[in-house]
Design a protein around this motif. Structure first.
Motif, PDB file in Angstrom:
ATOM      1  N   GLU A 153      65.366  45.572  69.192  1.00  0.00           N
ATOM      2  CA  GLU A 153      65.212  46.628  68.538  1.00  0.00           C
ATOM      3  C   GLU A 153      66.644  46.567  67.559  1.00  0.00           C
ATOM      4  N   GLY A 154      67.599  46.347  68.171  1.00  0.00           N
ATOM      5  CA  GLY A 154      69.052  45.885  67.499  1.00  0.00           C
ATOM      6  C   GLY A 154      69.529  47.005  67.008  1.00  0.00           C
ATOM      7  N   GLU A 166      66.905  39.802  67.857  1.00  0.00           N
ATOM      8  CA  GLU A 166      67.246  40.990  67.367  1.00  0.00           C
ATOM      9  C   GLU A 166      66.113  41.161  65.927  1.00  0.00           C
ATOM     10  N   GLY A 167      65.231  42.076  65.915  1.00  0.00           N
ATOM     11  CA  GLY A 167      64.422  42.576  64.699  1.00  0.00           C
ATOM     12  C   GLY A 167      63.205  41.697  64.838  1.00  0.00           C
ATOM     13  N   GLU A 169      59.429  41.422  66.373  1.00  0.00           N
ATOM     14  CA  GLU A 169      58.225  42.268  67.046  1.00  0.00           C
ATOM     15  C   GLU A 169      57.744  41.358  68.185  1.00  0.00           C
TER      16      GLU A 169
END
Length: 338
Positions: A153-154, A166-167, A169
């Protein structure tokens, strides 16, 4: 309400669980070549995923560096999803897994799955060699999963960030052979993959726990369960039973505490093992989750399994010594599901 079986049977996704078996008389290099060939064929036959499992200190399994072989398979294929079935999270720092799978997803966008297990995938001595401590408790696994999700999620304020990762899905699945991961998957609203291929007695109880307690999430609105099935298919029942003796020998070796490379089929397995040992293996390889036979036998038994479990997806493990016979087994399964 259950979906009619004929509709489910013809439309249920099929996937592959590959243990990258090392055959007696062969080596890991050839095992990886066999895995690439299998992945390319099942992709052409319409299979949905190709997962590899983390095991350690097993002379007959080559997929110990799971993220590395996932990248190798993804690079040799075009569309099939490739992932872990699974990564044993307690063996690793969560940051490392976030970075590894972030790298894989960056290289092969939209094709990477991250299946997580909480077992060591090894014995205690090997677990210690991997972790340098055995202080990890079962209760720590949910916190590890949460931490891993936070890395993906970050946050710009985080002191430690997963780059790459990070970021992104990346679908997270929880794997299990008992009720623990079924409950955790339900609580977190994640897809669940159950190892029914070696824990047949717990399949229905685990599915009930998962479905009855499922909470919708941003990841998943309804429960989604993928079940493992051992399938050894051949052109005749007799040929399939003969091919299946390789898997039986493998399970017997593990039961004796002496895991070996995958052995060739034999005609006289009853002469090499005691009746008690064979009975124990037959119980583990229960008829519902281990299916051996020609096309019609396999089709009938798999249809019954899908009807009983209402599985959303089936992931097939096929331990066959001859790589060409293994390809043929998957081809038979693909053909009968069309």
């Amino acid at each position: 309400m259950n979906v009619p079986l004929t509709k489910r049977f013809n439309h249920i996704p099929l996937s592959v669980l590959d243990l990258a078996p090392i055959n007696e008389g062969s080596n890991p290099g050839q095992s990886f070549k066999n895995s690439v060939e299998l992945a390319q064929h099942v992709e052409n036959w319409g299979f949905n995923r190709f997962w590899l499992a983390e095991h350690h200190n097993m002379p007959g399994i080559a997929s110990s560096a799971t993220s590395v072989i996932i990248g190798h398979i993804a690079g040799a294929t075009k569309e099939i999803r490739v992932g872990s079935g699974g990564v044993m999270l307690p063996n690793h720092a969560t940051l490392v897994i976030a970075e590894q799978f972030g790298t894989l997803e960056t290289l092969y966008s939209g094709r990477i799955d991250l299946g997580l297990g909480r077992a060591p995938g090894s014995d205690q001595a090997t677990a210690y060699a991997l972790r340098r401590t055995l202080n990890m408790r079962v209760d720590d696994f949910p916190a590890q999963v949460e931490e891993l999700q936070e890395y993906f999620e970050g946050s710009p304020d985080a002191r430690v960030r997963a780059v790459p990762g990070e970021g992104l899905e990346i679908p997270i699945w929880l794997l299990g052979s008992s009720g623990f991961s079924a409950q955790l998957s339900a609580q977190k609203g994640l897809p669940f993959s159950f190892a029914s291929h070696f824990a047949p007695d717990y399949t229905i109880p685990a599915l009930n726990l998962y479905r009855d307690n499922f909470k919708p999430s941003t990841t998943l609105q309804e429960p989604y369960a993928m079940l493992g099935v051992n399938i050894i298919a051949a052109d005749t029942d007799d040929e399939a039973k003969w091919l299946a003796t390789s898997q039986q020998q493998q399970f017997l070796g593990i039961r004796r505490g002496d895991p070996t490379k995958l052995k060739p089929p034999i005609d006289n397995i009853e002469e090499l093992y005691s009746a008690a040992e064979l009975a124990a293996v037959e119980k583990t390889l229960a008829s519902g989750t281990t299916i051996v036979g020609g096309p019609e036998t396999v089709k009938q038994k798999l249809a019954s399994f899908i009807e009983e479990t209402q599985a959303d997806e089936i992931i097939v493990n096929t331990q066959i010594y001859d790589p060409k016979a293994r390809l043929r087994s998957y081809e038979i399964v693909a053909d009968m599901m069309k």
